[in-house]
Design a protein around this motif. Sequence first.
Motif, PDB file in Angstrom:
ATOM      1  N   GLY A 157       0.787  -1.192   0.033  1.00  3.32           N
ATOM      2  CA  GLY A 157      -0.093  -0.072   0.117  1.00  3.32           C
ATOM      3  C   GLY A 157       0.726   1.306   0.050  1.00  3.32           C
ATOM      4  N   GLY A 158       2.235   1.034  -0.403  1.00  3.58           N
ATOM      5  CA  GLY A 158       2.955   2.259  -0.234  1.00  3.58           C
ATOM      6  C   GLY A 158       3.351   2.785   0.893  1.00  3.58           C
ATOM      7  N   GLU A 159       3.287   2.054   1.992  1.00  8.29           N
ATOM      8  CA  GLU A 159       3.877   2.600   3.460  1.00  8.29           C
ATOM      9  C   GLU A 159       4.991   1.715   4.001  1.00  8.29           C
ATOM     10  OE1 GLU A 159       2.826   5.419   6.214  1.00  8.29           O
ATOM     11  OE2 GLU A 159       1.319   5.007   4.721  1.00  8.29           O
ATOM     12  N   GLN A 160       5.975   2.377   4.035  1.00  7.62           N
ATOM     13  CA  GLN A 160       7.225   1.587   4.496  1.00  7.62           C
ATOM     14  C   GLN A 160       7.170   1.554   5.889  1.00  7.62           C
ATOM     15  OE1 GLN A 160       9.642  -0.595   2.670  1.00  7.62           O
ATOM     16  NE2 GLN A 160      10.216  -1.164   4.822  1.00  7.62           N
ATOM     17  N   ARG A 161       7.284   0.538   6.665  1.00  6.09           N
ATOM     18  CA  ARG A 161       7.419   0.544   8.135  1.00  6.09           C
ATOM     19  C   ARG A 161       8.949   0.214   8.556  1.00  6.09           C
ATOM     20  NH1 ARG A 161       7.364  -3.092  12.306  1.00  6.09           N
ATOM     21  NH2 ARG A 161       5.858  -2.656  14.323  1.00  6.09           N
ATOM     22  N   GLY A 162       9.253   1.015   9.409  1.00  9.75           N
ATOM     23  CA  GLY A 162      10.577   1.007  10.005  1.00  9.75           C
ATOM     24  C   GLY A 162      10.831   0.111  11.037  1.00  9.75           C
ATOM     25  N   GLY A 163      12.095   0.270  11.716  1.00 13.78           N
ATOM     26  CA  GLY A 163      12.406  -0.674  12.856  1.00 13.78           C
ATOM     27  C   GLY A 163      11.473  -0.490  14.157  1.00 13.78           C
ATOM     28  N   ASP A 164      11.162   0.832  14.326  1.00 17.08           N
ATOM     29  CA  ASP A 164      10.471   1.104  15.334  1.00 17.08           C
ATOM     30  C   ASP A 164      11.160   0.634  16.611  1.00 17.08           C
ATOM     31  OD1 ASP A 164       8.753   2.495  14.167  1.00 17.08           O
ATOM     32  OD2 ASP A 164       7.269   0.621  14.110  1.00 17.08           O
ATOM     33  N   LYS A 165      12.395   0.791  17.074  1.00 18.23           N
ATOM     34  CA  LYS A 165      13.246   0.242  18.089  1.00 18.23           C
ATOM     35  C   LYS A 165      12.389   0.651  19.403  1.00 18.23           C
ATOM     36  CE  LYS A 165      17.596   0.188  15.640  1.00 18.23           C
ATOM     37  NZ  LYS A 165      19.015   0.846  15.771  1.00 18.23           N
ATOM     38  N   GLY A 166      12.581  -0.402  20.080  1.00 14.30           N
ATOM     39  CA  GLY A 166      11.974  -0.117  21.817  1.00 14.30           C
ATOM     40  C   GLY A 166      10.547  -0.298  21.759  1.00 14.30           C
ATOM     41  N   ILE A 167       9.759  -0.425  20.802  1.00 13.00           N
ATOM     42  CA  ILE A 167       8.223  -0.487  20.749  1.00 13.00           C
ATOM     43  C   ILE A 167       7.939  -1.689  21.317  1.00 13.00           C
ATOM     44  CG2 ILE A 167       6.172  -0.179  19.741  1.00 13.00           C
ATOM     45  CD1 ILE A 167       7.391   2.144  18.183  1.00 13.00           C
ATOM     46  N   GLY A 168       8.665  -2.699  20.656  1.00 19.64           N
ATOM     47  CA  GLY A 168       8.290  -4.236  20.964  1.00 19.64           C
ATOM     48  C   GLY A 168       7.690  -5.214  19.793  1.00 19.64           C
ATOM     49  N   ALA A 169       7.627  -6.225  19.822  1.00 22.42           N
ATOM     50  CA  ALA A 169       7.208  -7.029  19.041  1.00 22.42           C
ATOM     51  C   ALA A 169       5.824  -7.289  18.572  1.00 22.42           C
ATOM     52  CB  ALA A 169       7.931  -8.313  18.946  1.00 22.42           C
ATOM     53  N   THR A 170       4.967  -7.005  19.571  1.00 21.41           N
ATOM     54  CA  THR A 170       3.365  -7.142  19.529  1.00 21.41           C
ATOM     55  C   THR A 170       2.699  -5.829  19.819  1.00 21.41           C
ATOM     56  OG1 THR A 170       3.805  -9.207  20.210  1.00 21.41           O
ATOM     57  CG2 THR A 170       1.501  -8.607  20.209  1.00 21.41           C
ATOM     58  N   ARG A 171       1.641  -5.348  19.024  1.00 27.20           N
ATOM     59  CA  ARG A 171       0.715  -4.536  19.373  1.00 27.20           C
ATOM     60  C   ARG A 171      -0.513  -5.085  19.250  1.00 27.20           C
ATOM     61  NH1 ARG A 171       4.338  -1.725  15.892  1.00 27.20           N
ATOM     62  NH2 ARG A 171       5.506   0.046  17.018  1.00 27.20           N
ATOM     63  N   PHE A 172      -1.607  -4.290  20.024  1.00 31.66           N
ATOM     64  CA  PHE A 172      -2.959  -4.484  20.151  1.00 31.66           C
ATOM     65  C   PHE A 172      -3.781  -3.305  20.018  1.00 31.66           C
ATOM     66  CE2 PHE A 172      -0.837  -7.918  22.605  1.00 31.66           C
ATOM     67  CZ  PHE A 172      -1.529  -9.172  21.894  1.00 31.66           C
ATOM     68  N   GLY A 173      -4.779  -3.551  19.270  1.00 29.32           N
ATOM     69  CA  GLY A 173      -5.627  -2.435  19.215  1.00 29.32           C
ATOM     70  C   GLY A 173      -7.308  -3.062  19.132  1.00 29.32           C
ATOM     71  N   PHE A 174      -8.142  -1.866  19.225  1.00 30.68           N
ATOM     72  CA  PHE A 174      -9.620  -2.301  19.515  1.00 30.68           C
ATOM     73  C   PHE A 174     -10.450  -0.967  19.037  1.00 30.68           C
ATOM     74  CE2 PHE A 174      -9.093  -0.184  23.476  1.00 30.68           C
ATOM     75  CZ  PHE A 174     -10.488   0.559  23.663  1.00 30.68           C
ATOM     76  N   SER A 175     -11.501  -1.283  18.520  1.00 28.41           N
ATOM     77  CA  SER A 175     -12.660  -0.412  18.478  1.00 28.41           C
ATOM     78  C   SER A 175     -14.000  -0.783  19.027  1.00 28.41           C
ATOM     79  CB  SER A 175     -12.337   0.217  16.896  1.00 28.41           C
ATOM     80  OG  SER A 175     -13.037  -0.694  16.163  1.00 28.41           O
ATOM     81  N   LEU A 176     -14.586   0.095  19.628  1.00 26.69           N
ATOM     82  CA  LEU A 176     -15.970  -0.160  20.126  1.00 26.69           C
ATOM     83  C   LEU A 176     -16.906   1.019  19.443  1.00 26.69           C
ATOM     84  CD1 LEU A 176     -18.119  -1.720  21.843  1.00 26.69           C
ATOM     85  CD2 LEU A 176     -17.373  -0.290  23.715  1.00 26.69           C
ATOM     86  N   SER A 177     -17.835   0.800  18.678  1.00 24.72           N
ATOM     87  CA  SER A 177     -18.740   1.497  18.260  1.00 24.72           C
ATOM     88  C   SER A 177     -20.208   1.015  18.690  1.00 24.72           C
ATOM     89  CB  SER A 177     -18.508   1.613  16.711  1.00 24.72           C
ATOM     90  OG  SER A 177     -18.641   0.284  16.142  1.00 24.72           O
ATOM     91  N   ILE A 178     -20.834   2.190  18.986  1.00 27.68           N
ATOM     92  CA  ILE A 178     -22.315   2.137  19.364  1.00 27.68           C
ATOM     93  C   ILE A 178     -23.237   2.907  18.556  1.00 27.68           C
ATOM     94  CG2 ILE A 178     -23.930   2.007  21.422  1.00 27.68           C
ATOM     95  CD1 ILE A 178     -21.290   1.708  23.088  1.00 27.68           C
ATOM     96  N   ALA A 179     -24.116   2.556  17.859  1.00 25.67           N
ATOM     97  CA  ALA A 179     -25.067   3.181  17.164  1.00 25.67           C
ATOM     98  C   ALA A 179     -26.483   3.200  17.619  1.00 25.67           C
ATOM     99  CB  ALA A 179     -25.042   2.751  15.519  1.00 25.67           C
ATOM    100  N   GLN A 180     -27.026   4.291  17.807  1.00 25.20           N
ATOM    101  CA  GLN A 180     -28.394   4.329  18.428  1.00 25.20           C
ATOM    102  C   GLN A 180     -29.373   4.717  17.253  1.00 25.20           C
ATOM    103  OE1 GLN A 180     -28.783   3.285  21.333  1.00 25.20           O
ATOM    104  NE2 GLN A 180     -26.677   3.123  21.780  1.00 25.20           N
TER     105      GLN A 180
END
Length: 406
Positions: free
Chosen positions: A383-406
């Motif tokens: 997709g044209g986005e180079q991801r760098g080394g990101d030293k010190g951030i770690g090998a695993t990331r987590f994310g979430f989204s909670l959406s509520i529609a009324q």
Amino acid sequence: MESETNRRSAAAVTTQPSTTYTTGGGVGGGPNGSSSSGTTKWWGRGEGGGGGDSTHATTKSKTSSSSHGASAGKAKTSATGGAAASASAPAAVMFSEMGQASKDLFSKGFSTAQVVALSAVAPGSVALTTMVTKVQQLVVGLVTATVPLPGDTVCQVSASSLGQIQTSFKVPEVARGLAATVAAEFPPRAAASTISLGPPVATSAAPSLPHGVTLTHRSQFTAVSAGTTFSTQPVLTSSLALGGVGGGVCVGGEVAYDTASQNVIKYNAGIGMAHGRMSAAAYLDMQARDMVHLQYAQDVDERLAVGLYLQRALKDSSADNVAYALKYQVDDKTQLKGKFNSNGLFHGWLQHSLGGGATLNVTAEVDTSKAFKNGGRGGGQEGGEQRGGDKGIGATRFGFSLSIAQ
């Protein structure tokens, strides 16, 4: 999503949900790049990939939707989706819409941001959305009102906690086949910085500008767009696509000219095809070292879809990349997606409808190169986005989204 998003600082975050055409959401990398390494963008174009596999805050109003995934997949996604043409008069697809299903398979839903959104429909069919997003150390609040106007025109006004105000008017039919979008932002950015330079590999965004006027015209065999930014030295954009009616072969290209520097700052070409259960697209990115992108998606059956992504740099083989993706519809409430690339980056995504208008998305990103050696090669550039080394951030990331529609 495109390459310049990873070069912008977090202080320049743009925040506005899209009414009709955000597909990638707004956080981070391309189809298999790191979603946490990019800048947050909820501008109509949905730059950077990330987002959800459907709308982030689904409302009862047909005019409102925003990024990051809210409907639970009750309508099963077909890899042959491509761009939706008018039911009454099939028309050609835009250049940005070629191979849409393959883009969705690799780019949508894989964000490691933390998002909570609440949407509701006020009297007069006004859709209101409140969203809070945390990306690394940056927290952004966003309030959006989407107002339907006569003639199917839609007005959207958004304000963020960063002090940014953005508004847009979308007129679906100025004349037969001709649509217009007028958008403005305050404070405005430099004209050239609002243009996505890479090809539409990670998003099927419409060619509208975040601060300017865009006209699009569709006929049976051609689709054309032209736009200009609001500036004393504007950036002029244009795209042309031929074919693609009913899922056939489509070819096209896009250019952008910066009157300030008097240079052509974008020129991309591509070909796409959708046939039966298959969707594919190929793009030539002249800005990124003459990069070639190939995308392919196939519906195996009503529940399972698989995809392949190839990236080949004609002048720098170190940027080559291969990625694989899979999507599985467990039931009407649950959907699973996963992807893995040749640089060792794995993404997993789960979307589940909790009932009562609530939808939960959970994502995980594992950089296997870091799991065994800190500061590995990173995630790749789909997709044209180079991801760098990101030293010190770690090998695993987590994310979430909670959406509520009324």
